[in-house]
Design an enzyme around this catalytic site. Structure first.
Site, short mmCIF file in Angstrom:
data_model
loop_
_atom_site.label_atom_id
_atom_site.label_comp_id
_atom_site.label_asym_id
_atom_site.label_seq_id
_atom_site.Cartn_x
_atom_site.Cartn_y
_atom_site.Cartn_z
N GLU A 62 8.64 -94.94 -0.60
CA GLU A 62 7.81 -95.60 -1.75
C GLU A 62 8.54 -96.54 -2.52
OE1 GLU A 62 4.73 -95.43 -2.28
OE2 GLU A 62 4.55 -93.72 -0.63
N GLU A 80 1.74 -101.02 2.03
CA GLU A 80 1.92 -100.27 3.72
C GLU A 80 2.95 -101.12 4.43
OE1 GLU A 80 0.80 -97.42 3.70
OE2 GLU A 80 -0.21 -97.67 1.85
#
Length: 489
Positions: A284, A255
């Protein structure tokens, strides 16, 4: 004011309201009282109605017709505003509000069903979500492929067919590597219990180690880790497991990759279409390269071993090399977010095929659990034991995020391309990581990718940073080299 300036002023207010909406969702998954779910659904639906009206306002079309971009960044702003305007005008306002409300209410239903291992409790809600998302997809596709329209929301320029072709190319080498690795003895894992408070203390340190600015962010706990926000307010969450500290460690680093991307975007783009990550695949790529190529590297885990010994004392691992093996241990498991690098993409391929079938109508929601369990058994060789390890494990479908899952593997492919270039650009990388210094790597990523935000198209920004065409080869070569050495293949 010029038409361009008027348009950008209007757009900044819209982006600011979208950030407020995002904060409502952050609160919903972190600190909101359980009894507030219905009211929060109404609140989210109300602000979605305002946002939809602004995003489809006829004035936008008038400004776009008149606006002249002052520079390349301005041209990119106009490109993104037009794409967003064209997209949102296809979706009726009532449908946008209905989706916002049902997905807001669904989060609590999903979380409770997951905790109770009760798929039946969630399926009626999922039926409604799938029906609404199909309706939205049909509106967006305008006669084309519904799933392609959904993928475009997360990865502009990509189609379901292209993703299927990519996965077909990746699968043979991934399956062969897994088979070879699983024939070898697995490294020893960690043992003992790991205090929740100390895990969160380490999570905060790791976030800062990877460049997360806590003056513009915070670390909290949630059922499912996520990153939220952009610009000067970017928040992350993680989760803890007393028997598995890697769950917290690598969720946090993952994250942090997302958050660092948002924090690293040129401040001049704040509250504009360019002031956020250009796609979820590129997003990502940042979270996965932070988590895997950097965070699970032999060099960095050597430093991390010392940090964990200092916090937790003896946890059953003799030295840094054994710890590197434990971190990268390939093992049986059900949970995508806890999967090793060798098997992770196989989890994504499963979800991609299932959600594509749900959207086409080839798979009905009532048959989802059986379809998931059958596919998991076929792909992984053992049966799902409980629903929280199966079709209830991910938050995405309760949030209506159909088309999102394949971007995780696209991110892995992009990360493979970036890492090959990064290693050439930062020759002292391993020495830095061994000292817990990620600045060489994160600085290179910020300069070559993150600062651009939405300036370039997804594939373009990866190719500009890596200096090569996007290909799965770099990722597969990296995996085979790393795990071949680790397992003596």
């Amino acid at each position: 004011m010029s038409a361009f300036d008027e348009l950008m002023a209007f757009q900044r207010d819209t982006c600011a309201l979208a950030q407020v909406s995002g904060r409502l969702h952050w609160d919903m998954e972190t600190t909101m009282p359980k009894g507030a779910a219905a009211q929060r659904g109404a609140e989210v639906a109300a602000i979605e109605g305002v946002l939809h009206a602004r995003r489809t306002a006829p004035e936008i079309g008038e400004w776009l017709d008149k606006a002249e971009a002052p520079d390349a960044a301005g041209a990119a702003q106009l490109r993104e505003i037009r794409r967003d305007w064209d997209r949102n005008r296809k979706v009726p306002a009532a449908l946008a509000r209905a989706i916002a409300q049902i997905t807001s209410e669904a989060h609590g239903v999903w979380a409770a069903a997951r905790a109770d291992e009760n798929v039946a409790a969630f399926l009626p809600m999922l039926e409604k979500i799938v029906a609404l998302k199909r309706e939205e997809g049909q509106a967006l596709a305008a006669g084309g492929d519904v799933y392609d329209a959904m993928v475009a929301d997360y990865e502009p320029g990509m189609t379901g067919g292209e993703i299927a072709t990519l996965f077909d190319a990746m699968r043979p080498r991934q399956v062969a590597l897994r088979a070879a690795v699983l024939e070898k003895p697995a490294p020893k894992g960690v043992s003992g219990e790991f205090d929740d408070r100390l895990q969160m203390q380490l999570a905060g340190k790791l976030a800062e180690t990877f460049g997360y600015d806590l003056h513009r962010g915070r670390v909290d706990k949630a059922v499912h880790p996520f990153s939220s926000g952009s610009g000067s307010d970017v928040r992350i969450t993680t989760r803890t497991n007393p028997l598995d500290p890697f769950n917290c460690i690598y969720s946090t680093i993952h994250e942090t990759g997302h958050a660092a991307y948002e924090q690293g975007i040129d401040a001049a783009y704040a509250l504009t279409p360019l002031g956020q990550g250009v796609s979820m695949g590129v997003h990502e790529s940042q979270s996965r390269i932070y988590e895997n190529q950097l965070g699970r590297s032999r060099a960095f885990t050597g430093w991390l071993f010392g940090e964990m010994k200092g916090l937790f004392g003896d946890f059953g691992i003799a030295d840094a090399e054994a710890f590197y093996g434990a971190v990268n241990r390939v093992h049986r498991g059900y949970i995508r977010t806890e999967a090793d690098e060798v098997q992770y993409n196989l989890h994504i391929m499963l979800r991609f095929d299932l959600e594509r079938a749900l959207m086409s109508g080839d798979l009905q929601v009532g048959d989802l659990e059986a379809a998931w369990n059958d596919r998991f058994k076929a792909d992984f060789g053992y049966a799902v034991d409980v629903p929280s390890n199966g079709c209830l494990q991910d938050v995405h479908w309760s949030a209506g995020l159909f088309g999102y899952f394949p971007t995780y593997s696209l991110g892995n492919v992009y990360a493979g391309c970036l890492y090959a270039a990064l290693r050439k650009a930062v020759p002292g990388l391993d020495a830095q990581l061994a000292e817990g210094d990620t600045s060489g790597a994160t600085g290179w990523l910020r300069e070559n990718l993150q600062r651009h935000g939405g300036l370039y198209a997804p594939r373009e920004v990866i190719e500009r940073a890596s200096g090569a065409a996007v290909s799965e080869t770099a990722l597969l070569d990296y995996l085979e080299a790393k795990f071949g050495a680790l397992y003596g293949l």
